[in-house]
Design an enzyme around this catalytic site. Sequence first.
Site, short mmCIF file in Angstrom:
data_model
loop_
_atom_site.label_atom_id
_atom_site.label_comp_id
_atom_site.label_asym_id
_atom_site.label_seq_id
_atom_site.Cartn_x
_atom_site.Cartn_y
_atom_site.Cartn_z
N ASP A 209 2.04 -4.56 0.12
CA ASP A 209 0.69 -4.76 -0.39
C ASP A 209 0.81 -5.24 -1.83
O ASP A 209 1.68 -4.78 -2.57
CB ASP A 209 -0.10 -3.44 -0.41
N SER B 112 5.93 -2.41 -9.08
CA SER B 112 6.77 -3.47 -9.61
C SER B 112 6.58 -4.74 -8.81
O SER B 112 5.48 -5.08 -8.42
CB SER B 112 8.22 -3.02 -9.64
N HIS C 9 8.58 -3.07 3.22
CA HIS C 9 8.94 -3.20 4.63
C HIS C 9 9.68 -4.51 4.89
O HIS C 9 9.71 -5.40 4.05
CB HIS C 9 7.67 -3.11 5.48
#
Length: 283
Positions: free
Chosen positions: A88, A248, A145
């Site tokens: 995200d 980050s 992921h």
Amino acid sequence: MSDRLAVLPQYLMPKQALTVLFGKFANAKAGKFTTNLIRWFVGKYQVNMQEAANPDISGYASFNEFFTRPLRAGARPLAESDLLSPVDGAISQFGPIQKDQIFQAKGHSYSTTALVGGDKQLAALFEDGGFATLYLSPRDYHRIHMPCDGRLTRMIYVPGALFSVNPTTARGVPGLFARNERVVCVFESAFGPFVLTLVGATIVGSMATAWHGMVNPPRSAEVREWRYDDQQIILKKGEEMGRFLLGSTVVMLFPKGTVDFNPAWTPAKAICMGEAMGMHPTK
């Protein structure tokens, strides 16, 4: 104020000491104080707790436990695409690598060799390839992921600075993503090798991977490397591969001719983990 002036204080502040201090603070289990801190953070950054597996703010013992919270089942369906967004966040930049140069922001680029810690042979695999740089803000889900199925072959810890990685800093600090501390993960896939790099930042207490656990701390002044050629560490598309303790950026590298990016993607566009990032070109 220019971006260079805006980031000047970051050159002067004790970024390493602040990061170590905040890492200890974020791991503390301080009861009501921790709950109140999380509640303040959720309000300030408009975190959507309804997506969390545990939406109850009081159910998190430490700030880091909250920050790396898992999502509820089904919150991020996986698109029918060869490559998925691994996080995200927001798109910082993406597109072709110009020989060995990755575009950072107007007036700034850096080399693939610098990004991967000086390994010219590894960097050469991505000459004239493709890259994607994705920024995770404080409000975002902070697990990372897999964009596709991959077999892990190497992990490289590269020491570095701890500048912020927000858009203003990307415009104001030359070579930012090859300057900050980072963890370079190298995979083999059906289309060849690819790199997924976790880039550290100010008050990012640590970076962790699914196969190793915490990579930093400890921090070191030298490049460290782990080889996995003789192991079958295989991660499936959409499977968790790592996480940040405070937000980050990730930078991905792909070989030449292996990815056509999603035509709906544009810099600064918000993205979700699991959405279509790109397809392999049809032969």
